[in-house]
Structure formats: C-alpha cells, structure tokens
Write a protein that holds these residues in place. Sequence first.
Motif, short mmCIF file in Angstrom:
data_model
loop_
_atom_site.label_atom_id
_atom_site.label_comp_id
_atom_site.label_asym_id
_atom_site.label_seq_id
_atom_site.Cartn_x
_atom_site.Cartn_y
_atom_site.Cartn_z
N GLU A 94 0.84 -1.20 0.00
CA GLU A 94 0.00 0.00 0.00
C GLU A 94 0.88 1.25 0.00
OE1 GLU A 94 -2.20 1.95 3.57
OE2 GLU A 94 -3.51 0.40 2.75
N VAL A 95 0.76 2.05 -1.05
CA VAL A 95 1.48 3.33 -1.12
C VAL A 95 0.60 4.37 -0.44
CG1 VAL A 95 2.47 5.09 -2.61
CG2 VAL A 95 2.61 2.68 -3.28
N TYR A 96 1.09 4.94 0.67
CA TYR A 96 0.28 5.87 1.45
C TYR A 96 0.74 7.32 1.39
CZ TYR A 96 3.83 5.30 5.12
OH TYR A 96 5.01 5.27 5.83
N TYR A 97 1.92 7.57 0.80
CA TYR A 97 2.37 8.95 0.67
C TYR A 97 3.32 9.09 -0.51
CZ TYR A 97 4.53 13.46 1.63
OH TYR A 97 4.96 14.75 1.52
N VAL A 98 3.09 10.13 -1.31
CA VAL A 98 4.02 10.58 -2.34
C VAL A 98 3.96 12.10 -2.28
CG1 VAL A 98 4.60 10.67 -4.79
CG2 VAL A 98 3.68 8.57 -3.81
N GLY A 99 5.08 12.71 -2.00
CA GLY A 99 5.08 14.16 -1.89
C GLY A 99 6.44 14.69 -1.49
N SER A 100 6.42 15.91 -1.00
CA SER A 100 7.68 16.57 -0.65
C SER A 100 8.31 15.90 0.56
CB SER A 100 7.45 18.06 -0.36
OG SER A 100 6.77 18.21 0.86
N ARG A 101 9.60 15.94 0.58
CA ARG A 101 10.37 15.34 1.67
C ARG A 101 10.04 16.04 3.00
NH1 ARG A 101 16.60 16.01 0.88
NH2 ARG A 101 16.09 18.02 1.72
#
Length: 106
Positions: A94-101
């Motif tokens: 499950e991918v739960y976050y993609v965004g800025s570091r």
Amino acid sequence: MTPRLLLTMYSNIGYTLGIEYTVIIKKKVLKGLPKLPELVQDKFEYLIDNLESSGPVQPSWPNYSKLGKDEYHCHLTRSWVACWKHQKNTIIIEVYYVGSREKAPY
C-alpha cells in the motif's frame, strides 16, 4: 486473493516461479499525483512497476530505507519521496504517501 504467478523459461536452466505483488495506491496519493512535477510522476510510475515485480524491498532506489516494522520509503528525487507499507506473508503493498520530503509522515 491469490498471487499472479509468473513462469519464465530460461534455456538450459529450467523454470523460475515468481510472485507478482499487488500495489494499492491510497486515494489521497492519486488525488495529488497530477500536481507533482512530470519527472516525479514518471519516477513514481517506475517505482510502482518495481514494487509489483520485486516486492517492498527496493535497495536500488535512492535513500531507500525501512521506516518501521512494515513501512518503507525512498526518494524519487532530492525533494520528493514515496512511502509504502507491506505486511509480511501478503502480496499487497500500500502506497500511502508521495510528496515533498519536508511533509513526509516520518
């Protein structure tokens, strides 16, 4: 849910049997993807392909690390990261976050 099995024949070697993982992307991640730079979107798509074919452990990705018992992350670029979960003995990631570091949930 049963895993999709991939059967590959290699000449003079025999057969290998591999499991293909199922990657679930959270709605919040899907909603934010179009707002990300195109390069980050392309790298995320490549990461998903890698997760499906070889599972949650991705040491070839920059800054890959295990965040906890079942959680992992890597950098898509210097400023953008992806985080995912995988419970042992399952084929679901499950991918739960993609965004800025800076806003990453770790």
